[in-house]
Design a protein around this motif. Sequence first.
Motif, PDB file in Angstrom:
ATOM      1  N   VAL A 137      -2.280  12.441   1.080  1.00  0.00           N
ATOM      2  CA  VAL A 137      -3.733  12.547   0.902  1.00  0.00           C
ATOM      3  C   VAL A 137      -4.334  11.152   0.754  1.00  0.00           C
ATOM      4  O   VAL A 137      -5.425  10.867   1.249  1.00  0.00           O
ATOM      5  N   VAL A 138      -3.610  10.275   0.077  1.00  0.00           N
ATOM      6  CA  VAL A 138      -4.035   8.899  -0.152  1.00  0.00           C
ATOM      7  C   VAL A 138      -2.774   8.073  -0.356  1.00  0.00           C
ATOM      8  O   VAL A 138      -1.728   8.608  -0.731  1.00  0.00           O
ATOM      9  N   GLU A 183       8.129   8.432  -4.578  1.00  0.00           N
ATOM     10  CA  GLU A 183       8.322   8.756  -5.999  1.00  0.00           C
ATOM     11  C   GLU A 183       7.246   9.696  -6.525  1.00  0.00           C
ATOM     12  O   GLU A 183       6.893   9.639  -7.704  1.00  0.00           O
ATOM     13  N   ASP A 184       6.687  10.532  -5.647  1.00  0.00           N
ATOM     14  CA  ASP A 184       5.646  11.485  -6.046  1.00  0.00           C
ATOM     15  C   ASP A 184       4.439  10.786  -6.667  1.00  0.00           C
ATOM     16  O   ASP A 184       3.806  11.308  -7.592  1.00  0.00           O
ATOM     17  N   LEU A 202       0.830  -1.210   0.000  1.00  0.00           N
ATOM     18  CA  LEU A 202       0.000   0.000   0.000  1.00  0.00           C
ATOM     19  C   LEU A 202       0.862   1.258   0.000  1.00  0.00           C
ATOM     20  O   LEU A 202       0.455   2.297  -0.533  1.00  0.00           O
ATOM     21  N   LEU A 203       2.047   1.188   0.612  1.00  0.00           N
ATOM     22  CA  LEU A 203       2.918   2.357   0.756  1.00  0.00           C
ATOM     23  C   LEU A 203       3.972   2.454  -0.341  1.00  0.00           C
ATOM     24  O   LEU A 203       4.645   3.476  -0.465  1.00  0.00           O
ATOM     25  N   ASP A 204       4.119   1.398  -1.132  1.00  0.00           N
ATOM     26  CA  ASP A 204       5.177   1.364  -2.136  1.00  0.00           C
ATOM     27  C   ASP A 204       4.997   2.480  -3.169  1.00  0.00           C
ATOM     28  O   ASP A 204       3.919   2.636  -3.745  1.00  0.00           O
ATOM     29  N   GLY A 205       6.048   3.262  -3.385  1.00  0.00           N
ATOM     30  CA  GLY A 205       5.997   4.354  -4.348  1.00  0.00           C
ATOM     31  C   GLY A 205       5.689   5.705  -3.750  1.00  0.00           C
ATOM     32  O   GLY A 205       5.595   6.697  -4.472  1.00  0.00           O
ATOM     33  N   ILE A 206       5.538   5.769  -2.446  1.00  0.00           N
ATOM     34  CA  ILE A 206       5.147   7.034  -1.812  1.00  0.00           C
ATOM     35  C   ILE A 206       6.277   8.067  -1.874  1.00  0.00           C
ATOM     36  O   ILE A 206       6.031   9.276  -1.782  1.00  0.00           O
TER      37      ILE A 206
END
Length: 257
Positions: A165-166, A148-149, A142-146
């Motif tokens: 925000v999400v 990387e904008d 769920l958090l992967d890539g947070i």
Amino acid sequence: MAKHIPPPSDGDGERIIDEPLSEALSRRYLAYALSVITDRALPDVRDGLKPVQRRVLYAMREMRLNPESAARKCAKVVGEVMGGYHPHGDQSIYDTLVRMAQDFAQRYLLVDGQGNFGNIDGDNPAAMRYTEARLTQAATLLLDGIDEDAVDFKPTYDNQDEEPVVLPTGFPNLLANGTTGIAVGMATSIPPHNAAELIDACSLLLENPQATTEELMAHVQGPDFPTGGVIVEPRASLLETYETGRGGVRLRALWEK
């Protein structure tokens, strides 16, 4: 003798608002209802999380409580969430954390809890000073890539930091884990589903965006509850439930002698 009290003034004259009471009440109640719906009680369809759940997971990530890391006291996590992101009662934050660690409440656990986190018979979990927690592999998806904008951020309640925000959400968590919530004039109750079946259905939608509910049900044949059991609802009833968003799912338990 009655004393005359002048109305409040800002220095530039009287501040008297001439407005029908019905309009004033309806507008303020609408603002309150929207606040409850979006900021507390109902999940965001994009990541399937309520604000407090999102803040708990993000705070645990910032604390580096990854699946391969050592678990930390839940009291520490609750304090970080309350102090940095969620200025509400500590008990509501801990209850949220506990629920995400209960294998009978979540189809895919988002928190790996160590200690007494309650049971399906209704026994309460141990106090937060005794239990420990860290993120699960599902939570890292769920958090992967947070970083990387992938998602937008907004200021926290005290403008001292930022929060997402999400969440980026690497799998359809809203349908995989389901959710329940009661807001002002609105409510939701979404059952959990099998993530592999959901991804197969998503692949079908990518190939054919006009796929019907019945075609999608070839992959997702019904809910998948963490407690197991056999669904005895007729297929026609499940189809109507999925198409209308209203209905129920009856289960039958399995037992062995």
